[in-house]
Write an enzyme that holds these catalytic residues in place. Structure first.
Site, PDB file in Angstrom:
ATOM      1  N   GLU A  21       0.764  -1.676  -0.455  1.00  0.00           N
ATOM      2  CA  GLU A  21      -0.093   0.111  -0.229  1.00  0.00           C
ATOM      3  C   GLU A  21       1.146   1.406   0.283  1.00  0.00           C
ATOM      4  OE1 GLU A  21      -4.347  -1.208   1.520  1.00  0.00           O
ATOM      5  OE2 GLU A  21      -3.065  -0.659   3.009  1.00  0.00           O
ATOM      6  N   GLU A  24      -6.516  -7.188  -1.772  1.00  0.00           N
ATOM      7  CA  GLU A  24      -6.521  -7.326  -0.511  1.00  0.00           C
ATOM      8  C   GLU A  24      -8.219  -6.827  -0.960  1.00  0.00           C
ATOM      9  OE1 GLU A  24      -4.606  -4.693   2.504  1.00  0.00           O
ATOM     10  OE2 GLU A  24      -2.558  -5.400   1.879  1.00  0.00           O
TER      11      GLU A  24
END
Length: 336
Positions: free
Chosen positions: A158, A267
């Protein structure tokens, strides 16, 4: 029914898209859960291996985060090189595909925190480049020695505002690209077939992805796959995924058209107390990824589906207080 369809495709020599599509679970907590005595139960209430339960729900891929020198903390530690390799071996023996996720930290790396490992603090930038290469090479070599070839490897987790702060912040894209490329090069030296993934959160935000990957392209960052997180629960209007699912689909298609890369939702998660809503969301997400042209939508990975709230205090697992998977997990079985 699903087994019948798979057999039919094989008999007719049809493209087995349903089988090449990654249906995944990020399971970094699983060995800690087992070590602390957590018991997993199948739908019938029979105690069983948690990984086997996931496989029985259609999971064919595992994603494993790896940290440099983690603590022994139950929730925010572990995931060392040795633990990562052991889990990868275990999953591969069960016929699962493997994704390795380098955080380049001793603990969580995400948009709120991208702390460099303690062992790298004080290193100048040329040394940090060497650090990234050496760590990546070390873990990849250990996997290779254990007989594991990861299908995908994430360089950073991320990384919306970069990684390994402050040197690798997006305020300094030339340096960030160099750090990414050290990871990429180390992966490819050890495992040329592994695809390198760059991963951002808020997968419904097309403008943010365009800005980031335009910068990545301009600065020569190397990668093979664009990874996205998608958590409607954390967006405005939670947990109504219907407000953002079309934006996710549009972004996936735009990324493929704009950069020519494959895409993957690495995710995803929904509230454990709303299993029907999470089930519906997972079906929708898989549908959006499959709709990406030319089979460039690779799959969908649930983040810690087995990470029951009673153990982790995490509200977005797909496990109930009874130790069993919720209806949400059926979404991987019920989608082609």
């Amino acid at each position: 029914m699903k087994k019948l369809l798979i057999a039919l495709m094989a008999a007719l020599a049809l493209p087995a898209g349903a089988e090449t599509f990654a249906k995944g679970a990020d399971i970094g907590w699983l060995p800690q859960m087992e070590a602390t005595g957590y018991k997993f139960y199948d739908k019938q209430g029979k105690q069983q291996d948690g990984l086997q339960i996931l496989k029985d729900h259609g999971i064919n891929t595992v994603r494993l985060r790896t940290w440099l020198n983690p603590s022994d903390d139950r929730a925010s530690g572990h995931n060392s090189k040795d633990e990562t390799v052991a889990m990868a071996v275990r999953a591969q023996k069960m016929g699962m595909r493997v994704m390795i996720n380098f955080h380049y930290s001793d603990s969580w790396a995400d948009p709120q925190q991208q702390r460099k490992p303690a062992a790298w603090v004080g290193h100048d930038f040329p040394q940090l480049l060497k650090d990234v290469y050496a760590h990546t090479y070390d873990v990849m070599s250990a996997l290779k020695q254990a007989g594991v070839t990861p299908e995908w490897v994430q360089v950073g987790n991320e990384t919306r505002t970069g990684m390994i702060y402050p040197e690798g912040h997006t305020d300094n894209w030339p340096q960030l690209a160099q750090l990414i490329n050290q990871g990429y090069d180390a992966v490819k030296v050890v495992s040329p077939a592994s695809k390198v993934v760059l991963h951002l959160d808020r997968g419904n935000d097309k403008q943010w992805f365009r800005t980031w990957f335009d910068n990545a392209t301009a600065n020569g960052a190397k990668y093979d796959v664009i990874g996205l997180s998608y958590y409607p629960y954390w967006l405005d209007g939670r947990p109504d995924y219907t407000l953002s699912i079309d934006d996710l689909g549009d972004n996936l298609k735009d990324l493929v058209a704009r950069y020519g890369k494959e895409v993957m939702v690495v995710e995803v998660g929904g509230e454990d107390k709303q299993p029907q809503n999470t089930y519906d969301m997972l079906l929708a997400v898989q549908r959006k990824v499959r709709e990406v042209p030319n089979h460039k939508g690779l799959g969908v990975i649930y983040w810690e589906p087995q990470g029951a709230r009673s153990w982790s205090h995490y509200e977005l697992s797909a496990w109930g207080d009874d130790g069993r998977p919720t209806k949400a997990m059926d979404a991987f079985l019920d989608s082609l």
